[in-house]
Design a protein around this motif. Structure first.
Motif, PDB file in Angstrom:
ATOM      1  N   VAL A   1      43.970  75.395 100.282  1.00  8.17           N
ATOM      2  CA  VAL A   1      44.966  76.596 100.324  1.00  8.17           C
ATOM      3  C   VAL A   1      45.271  77.032 101.734  1.00  8.17           C
ATOM      4  O   VAL A   1      44.567  77.562 102.534  1.00  8.17           O
ATOM      5  CB  VAL A   1      44.312  77.646  99.498  1.00  8.17           C
TER       6      VAL A   1
ATOM      7  N   TYR B   1      51.015  81.616  99.423  1.00 12.58           N
ATOM      8  CA  TYR B   1      49.868  80.659  99.291  1.00 12.58           C
ATOM      9  C   TYR B   1      50.293  79.102  98.890  1.00 12.58           C
ATOM     10  O   TYR B   1      50.902  79.022  97.842  1.00 12.58           O
ATOM     11  CB  TYR B   1      48.847  81.185  98.299  1.00 12.58           C
TER      12      TYR B   1
ATOM     13  N   ILE C   1      42.008  81.027  94.428  1.00 10.83           N
ATOM     14  CA  ILE C   1      42.837  79.965  93.996  1.00 10.83           C
ATOM     15  C   ILE C   1      42.040  78.657  94.068  1.00 10.83           C
ATOM     16  O   ILE C   1      42.127  77.674  93.279  1.00 10.83           O
ATOM     17  CB  ILE C   1      43.881  79.832  94.851  1.00 10.83           C
TER      18      ILE C   1
ATOM     19  N   LEU D   1      52.663  81.401  95.106  1.00  8.82           N
ATOM     20  CA  LEU D   1      51.850  80.142  94.905  1.00  8.82           C
ATOM     21  C   LEU D   1      52.795  79.078  94.752  1.00  8.82           C
ATOM     22  O   LEU D   1      53.483  78.739  93.863  1.00  8.82           O
ATOM     23  CB  LEU D   1      50.906  80.331  93.902  1.00  8.82           C
TER      24      LEU D   1
ATOM     25  N   ARG E   1      49.238  80.880  88.554  1.00  9.34           N
ATOM     26  CA  ARG E   1      50.111  81.904  89.021  1.00  9.34           C
ATOM     27  C   ARG E   1      50.112  83.190  88.442  1.00  9.34           C
ATOM     28  O   ARG E   1      50.022  84.168  89.114  1.00  9.34           O
ATOM     29  CB  ARG E   1      51.658  81.571  88.837  1.00  9.34           C
TER      30      ARG E   1
ATOM     31  N   VAL F   1      46.946  84.881  89.864  1.00  8.61           N
ATOM     32  CA  VAL F   1      47.047  85.279  91.343  1.00  8.61           C
ATOM     33  C   VAL F   1      47.917  86.450  91.306  1.00  8.61           C
ATOM     34  O   VAL F   1      47.933  87.396  92.341  1.00  8.61           O
ATOM     35  CB  VAL F   1      47.541  84.137  92.361  1.00  8.61           C
TER      36      VAL F   1
END
Length: 75
Positions: A21, A32, A5, A72, A56, A59
């Protein structure tokens, strides 16, 4: 995952030193929280949220490989 990220977001912003993060696990889900400089929030979200949605997606795809439920949040 936090490194992934951070690497994505630091390439987008003007103040990469302010990218943070944090990770929190609640009820089997990993959350996160992404915090950036106030001037960079628009760059991370993008027009109509397209950049945030793309981050997103990456992730979630990485979490899917590990069978994790991820969220996220951008602050």
């Amino acid at each position: 995952m936090t490194g992934l990220i951070e690497a994505i977001v630091k390439a987008l912003v003007d103040y990469p030193e302010d990218v943070k993060v944090t990770q929190d696990t609640t009820n089997g889900a990993t959350i996160y929280r992404l915090t950036v400089h106030p001037e960079d929030v628009g760059k991370v979200i993008g027009k109509q949220g397209r950049i945030a949605k793309a981050i997103r997606t990456v992730v979630y795809a990485a979490g899917h490989q590990k069978n994790e439920k991820l969220t996220l949040e951008i602050q």
